[in-house]
Scaffold this active site. Structure first.
Site: not given
Length: 272
Positions: A183, A187
């Site tokens: 994640y 990002k």
């Protein structure tokens, strides 16, 4: 034109991917309130339709729902063509969508045990999709010759590492949670893509910026709210609507000399 008028989006068309999500709904309403025609794009067409209907009913604004699987280039291409057919132009893209894992057990596995398949799935939904949508919308903006604004949503954990202490005794949807490395990596990739495109498309007057939300209240348990709030100078998690002002600013002519930037909406967490 007054300074306040520069925030107006009247006459402009905005695409919001992930428009049926917790943040996406607020983003769609904010853009509509500023005067934009809003294409509410989501893989959940029923949810997108509900958002579009509420915009038309409550604001008497122009909004239409569009289904799109953002991991499929053909689906993205078809969506962009349908938006053009409906509204005539695309002036603003909010590249906002991020996917949920198809296997939450695999998603929350420790880094040492993380599967490559799960890594690729999250990269596909969180980063590859940004590339695909920006690619096909960017082509349209260049062809139109009037410039445009692209805003991409990252995350606080795309900029700084998670403090794993906040997850002790913390649950979300009845599940012990953490922030997986994939994640954070996906990002962080959003921020890198933004900076690249900001310089690449500057000659076409297409501005590209990032907004980076800190943690947003969305059903976490009291322990998590307390642990997270204790890490933030403002002492709490964000509310979804607190993300919208930065989006309107970046979408509008009020930010006409702003590109390649990452606006942190994190209650001061990154300032410690």
């Amino acid at each position: 034109m007054t300074y306040f008028d520069k925030f107006s989006l009247k006459g402009k068309t905005a695409i919001v991917t992930g428009g049926a999500g917790i943040l996406g709904q607020n983003f769609c309403f904010g853009l509509a309130e500023a005067g934009a025609r809003v294409a509410v794009v989501d893989i959940n067409l029923q949810g997108a339709q509900q958002v579009a209907d509420e915009i038309k009913g409550q604001l008497e604004g122009e909004a239409k729902a569009f289904h799109c699987d953002l991991t499929s280039e053909q689906s993205v291409e078809n969506m962009v063509e349908k938006v053009i057919a409906e509204f005539g132009t695309i002036d603003i893209l909010h590249n906002n969508a991020a996917g949920k894992s198809s296997d939450l057990n695999a998603f929350f596995e420790p880094f040492e045990e993380y599967s490559l398949d799960q890594w690729k799935e999250i990269m596909g939904t969180n980063l590859d999709s940004m590339f695909l949508v920006a690619k096909h919308v960017g082509k349209i903006m260049i062809k139109q010759g009037t410039g445009g604004s692209i805003i991409q949503t990252s995350s606080i954990y795309g900029v700084m590492g998670p403090d794993n202490r906040i997850y002790e005794g913390s649950f979300y949807l009845n599940r012990q949670i953490n922030t997986p490395a994939v994640y954070s990596a996906s990002k962080a990739g959003v921020v890198g893509l933004t900076r690249y495109l900001a310089t690449y498309w500057a000659k076409d007057n297409i501005r590209v910026n990032t907004i980076t939300p800190g943690g947003v209240e969305s059903g976490q348990n009291e322990m998590f709210l307390k642990n997270y709030g204790n890490r933030v100078p403002l002492g709490r998690m964000a509310k979804a609507e607190e993300m919208v002002g930065a989006l309107i600013y970046l979408a509008s002519d009020a930010s006409s000399y702003v590109t390649g930037q990452n606006i942190m909406i994190d209650g001061g967490l990154s300032a410690w």
